[in-house]
Enzyme design. Structure first.
Site, short mmCIF file in Angstrom:
data_model
loop_
_atom_site.label_atom_id
_atom_site.label_comp_id
_atom_site.label_asym_id
_atom_site.label_seq_id
_atom_site.Cartn_x
_atom_site.Cartn_y
_atom_site.Cartn_z
CB CYS A 1 45.63 17.62 12.80
SG CYS A 1 46.79 17.21 14.10
CB CYS A 2 49.11 21.27 14.32
SG CYS A 2 48.84 20.10 15.67
CD GLU B 1 47.44 17.32 18.47
OE1 GLU B 1 47.30 16.34 19.21
OE2 GLU B 1 46.93 17.43 17.35
CB CYS C 1 44.97 20.14 17.27
SG CYS C 1 45.41 20.23 15.53
N GLY D 1 34.84 7.52 16.94
CA GLY D 1 36.01 7.40 17.81
C GLY D 1 36.63 8.75 18.10
CG HIS E 1 39.93 9.54 12.15
ND1 HIS E 1 40.55 8.42 12.64
CD2 HIS E 1 40.37 10.57 12.93
CE1 HIS E 1 41.32 8.74 13.66
NE2 HIS E 1 41.23 10.02 13.86
CG HIS F 1 43.36 12.12 21.36
ND1 HIS F 1 42.72 13.09 20.61
CD2 HIS F 1 44.55 11.91 20.76
CE1 HIS F 1 43.50 13.43 19.59
NE2 HIS F 1 44.62 12.72 19.65
CD GLU G 1 48.57 12.29 19.31
OE1 GLU G 1 47.44 12.71 19.05
OE2 GLU G 1 49.39 11.94 18.44
#
Lengths: 646, 646
Positions: free
Chosen positions: B411-412, B331, B333, B186, B135, B263, B315
């Site tokens: 994250c959200c 999700e 996001c 990724g 990441h 994803h 996800e």
């Protein structure tokens, strides 16, 4: 407590049923030889079992490491148990030689002190160091069950004696007393096996040990959870470590558990032993608890196909009225366990409600687990599947939409084999001078009673046909005894005649009792209502609201894509319309299929839009339903049990 | 390709909308201060973030180890981006000081060569050694987005310059050329951030780098999969290792991908960058591919609430028409990413179909993600839930039936914050001398056009009310320019008047264009049809057959237990009957709720049996539906979007 019903010796029963013969002959002709080859790693394209190899290594005959699951030995145990039932019914020299060879391997792998387990023997890991996951007692249980069956089938004692030594060693190792391990198995099974061993040998300590495991279970301190593997985080199955105590039925002292929780197979194996112990110890409180657990399962957590386990993660029960049709687990082994538990309760209480569930499990999910070729198996038994979606949605990654030749964790195929091989055990029950007819599988049997014996022949094409004939011949010219005939819960009406005449009988707990003097070839004619019927689910199960399930006798029906095209979920059945019986030439002969009237969405008129205000258009049609147990024998495709009602 | 629409500067827009104000004021008053405290580990009872702490350690200000996820830095980046949007709208000295302090920390943690990442800095692990999971580029992307936003809001260049150095370093590290890494992230995100950086700085190399990442993606040899972490099995996220190449959109060269796979967040962030690049490079083929991907999502794989991701495991997208309502991921996001992608496509093509999806995402799932208290968030957004079952069935273990204060993978919440803070960006688009009205959120704005500028005021209570007034005032006395008003796809009819009179306009791709000479306070009156409507799903989605979803404008409605009792799935709505509008005093004022007529199973009459032949009895009733975005603000309970139709 009254004396319980006993099964009759498999030697004394010859099944001759047009429906069941297909499956039973598979055991001798296909499944046993095929599974033998599998265990010997001789089937190309199937996952390697390594099961026999592990025993050879454990005996020192070969060198190598243990491969397969920690409980890989049970594949052989279940195969031996199935082979024993087969041998009980019919001499088969080749099969007996293979079995003796396998037994020699097992006995040769036994330690001085009686312990047997190839995983711990080969890896050198410390025995009993991980009761939660090690499956040593579970494996011991299957070995004991096999040994009892083999002894009863052949009279040979080598295997039984070996297992008594093993059980004696376990008895010395586990128990309340100081110096013994105060523990119990993560996966129950040994408990019911020890009861069998007690019944075969009369040695009370095996019964005591079974009761110890049951009474200790879930009582704090929870021995097996404080063990090294747990402390170090060095799990055998790390993916299971967050499953919680319910998973292993250790969240409460077992005597306080009133709902069926956790891993479904573990639960019903355990409850089977509890029922056995309730009987042996005349423990009415324990029996009542067994009934409560059974009621919780069958009235709140069981699929209409007689399967259990609403979730794949943990292969477990979830909660009341949670019965998703397409993400469920419904393991074949759990259905077998439910039949075992129910049959024990039937034998103790003589209550037909238990027999209804035995029958439901056997006629639906048990048979759905095996293909008509005997070489392919389902482990997981959904009630609704769309192969394209099951392949892509990971919530269904446990769902196979084609039966598989074998599995890495191969519990189900040999479990199905041993159950099919011993199906005769479920047909009759004997209680002093009363013969119980529990299932209507056509057969001829010789039935020993307390004061006499009788020959019984059941002639039926049940459940395709509800008319059943039973021929009774006492061994001496005239004898008085009772025949108790199960009147299934589904049968809204029934009639019973003897030699064409009305006969006196009374009905109690789902059985019609006829007590009279019988003479040779007395013919009982029973007419049960096995007409097609639509069953609805308690609307607390949200998935099935507005839907119906077609049944005939114990058979659950389903729609398949091969008959009805894609998008089975769009079919609505007019349940007020006549159901036409039909057959399918690609299914075994004599199987009643159904033509249902209704309508289906016309997909040629459906727009490409995902969301619109439009109502879809329906077109009338006839839809073919086939017994669920036979699904997926005519190619891969959609399948649906619960159909929308118009 | 025509010039694309541009958003107007957030400085120039003041939102004053009775519905949106609730949420937007939360950002300044609650969410930003609360999330700052969270990132500083000062909120009791919430999971520790350690985010600021990691930066302090990376700068050498404190000692310790890295804690939290490998991408923990992005929490701060998204917070800074949200803070920037807030500062663009309104001076806030305290907030600006906090932001400057955070930026100082970030810049102090920057290596000589430009690299920033607290996980790799603190752990000392080798940079770029695990592009699949590390990441680093994802984190870089969020930092760059934040820096551009902060620069645009405050004019301060420190953060932007720092991120240019970082981007320059990435440019030197990755690329086609020999000696550079031929790799890509990724988790996509840096691609769209690099386009933003290019647009802010005019430096073409950032655009080239974004295009390089897109073009390289999925081309063999798949660089990032051959990396050390993968070779050694030493995964950061071992639970993801069997997810396959679709998961990261690397199963095919990106240019050949025509269906949305893997994803969901990764997918829509990536497609957003592709849309940007299609525009910047005038690449019509790439734009067509973006439209194909968008169509695949919105017509085959999107929930009616504007959410995506049908499965929790991964996800991810699953396949066409697989939209389970109670095991989905959806999700927050991913919805934000879908709005971003759709808005980019809208700006490039000026096609209202994209705006419809922006609106659907923002009015439903975005807002459902945050509670009215601004302190609790949904990560996962089911369309149907029964808390008792979600708590017990592991297939729903990702489903929370109450909003949570914070998450380990957070994250959200900051993503929701940055989107709410910049909602003004979605309202208008400007194309030379045409003002596009994309959303009907009430506001006052100053809009620069090519040859003039204008003040615009939108007055509306949309979607509770479909009548919208727009006041237009050119800056000089009379000016000719065009106003393009979006006519949402759901509005079956509409009317447009100017100063009460009919006006000439033409409709193209979902926009009504009025081109005229405007004078001060010209009033456009638009009447859209936002009456309640029942929407049906394409019957290829088997879960929704026979069901309807109530909508009003972009709002999706749901039933909640608090209004309608338990067993929502048993409710059948008579869609032919009148729908009465109502309000709920415990919801924010002005929210149109609905009273629906229908019937529900009478559970007092339901037997204890699990399976019977009985039809359940229904009782007539009125059922209250509330906007989905507001569910779970009045206590925990069942919720249902797709309701059975009578």
């Amino acid at each position: 407590m009254e004396t319980k019903l006993h099964s009759i010796d498999l030697k004394n029963i010859k099944i001759n049923d047009s429906f069941w013969n297909t499956y039973i002959s598979l055991v001798d002709e296909v499944i046993l030889p095929f599974q033998w080859d599998l265990m010997n790693d001789k089937v190309e394209g199937a996952e390697k079992s390594h099961c026999i190899q592990n025993f050879k290594i454990a005996c020192g005959l070969e060198k190598g490491s243990h491969k397969g699951m920690v409980f890989q030995d049970t594949d052989l145990a279940k195969w031996l148990e199935a082979a024993a039932y087969s041998l009980a019914k019919k001499k088969n020299q080749k099969l007996e030689e293979l079995a003796d060879y396998a037994i020699d391997l097992i006995v040769s792998s036994q330690s001085e002190d009686g312990y047997i387990n190839t995983y711990y023997a080969i890896t050198g890991k410390q025995r009993w160091s991980n009761l939660l996951e090690g499956h040593e007692l579970y494996t011991a249980g299957h070995m004991i069950e096999a040994a009892v069956a083999y002894y009863e089938a052949t009279g040979k004692t080598k295997f039984l004696n070996s297992m008594c030594r093993f059980a004696d060693y376990i008895y010395k190792t586990f128990g309340k007393e100081d110096g013994k391990i105060h523990g119990y198995p993560g996966h129950p099974e040994v408990e019911l096996a020890l009861v069998k061993l007690y019944r075969a040998t009369g040695e009370k300590r095996y019964l005591e040990l079974a009761m110890y495991f049951v009474e200790e279970r879930g009582t704090p301190p929870c021995y097996f959870l404080s063990e090294e593997a747990v402390k170090t985080g060095n799990f055998i199955f790390p993916e299971f470590k967050d499953f919680g105590l319910e998973y292993t039925q250790t969240h409460l002292p077992l005597r306080h558990q009133k709902t069926a929780e956790g891993h479904a197979v573990r639960a019903v194996y355990l409850y089977s032993a509890m029922a056995d112990l309730a009987y042996e110890y005349n423990d009415k409180k324990l029996l009542k608890q067994c009934d409560e657990l059974w009621e919780n399962i069958t009235e709140k957590r069981m699929y209409i196909t007689g399967s259990i386990g609403s979730a794949a993660h943990g292969e477990r029960f979830t909660c009341d009225y949670d019965l998703p049709n397409d993400t469920n687990y419904s393991e074949s082994c759990a259905t077998i366990g439910l039949a075992m538990f129910s049959n024990r309760m039937l034998q103790i209480t003589k209550d037909g409600k238990y027999a209804d569930v035995v029958e439901l499990a056997l006629y639906n999910t048990l048979l759905a687990g095996v293909a008509l070729d005997g070489r392919h198996f389902f482990y997981v038994n959904p009630l609704e599947t769309v192969p394209e979606i099951a392949a892509k949605n990971p919530a269904m990654r446990h769902i196979k939409t084609k039966r598989q030749p074998w599995f890495g964790v191969a519990c189900c195929p040999p479990n199905i084999a041993r159950t099919l091989a011993s199906i005769g055990n479920y047909i009759y029950g004997v209680d002093n001078d009363c013969i119980f007819i529990n299932l209507f599988i056509a057969n001829k049997a010789k039935i020993p009673l307390k004061s006499t014996s009788a020959s019984v022949e059941i002639c039926s094409e049940y459940p395709s046909n509800g008319n059943i004939k039973i021929l009774i011949s006492p061994d001496s010219s005239v004898q008085e005894f009772a025949v108790a005939i199960r009147i299934p819960g589904f049968s809204k009406r029934f009639s019973i005649k003897v030699n064409g005449d009305d006969v006196e009988f009374y009905v109690e707990k789902g059985y019609a009792y006829i007590k009279r003097k019988w003479k040779e070839n007395d013919e009982i004619s029973i007419a049960l209502d096995t007409s097609f019927r639509f069953v609805r689910c308690n609307p607390k199960v949200r998935q099935n609201i507005g839907k119906v399930c077609l049944m005939k006798g114990p058979w659950v029906y389903c729609l398949e894509e091969v008959d009805n095209g894609k998008f089975l979920s769009s079919i609505r059945i007019d349940t007020g319309k006549e159901i036409k019986e039909t057959i399918d030439s690609s299914l075994p002969p004599g199987i009643a299929c159904a033509m249902l009237q209704g309508e289906k969405i016309d997909y040629t008129l459906v727009s490409e839009k995902l969301y619109t205000e439009d109502q879809p258009a329906y077109v009338s049609g006839n839809f073919k339903a086939v017994p669920y147990c036979l699904w997926n024998n005519r190619g891969e495709g959609e399948m649906l049990v619960w159909i929308r009602e118009k």
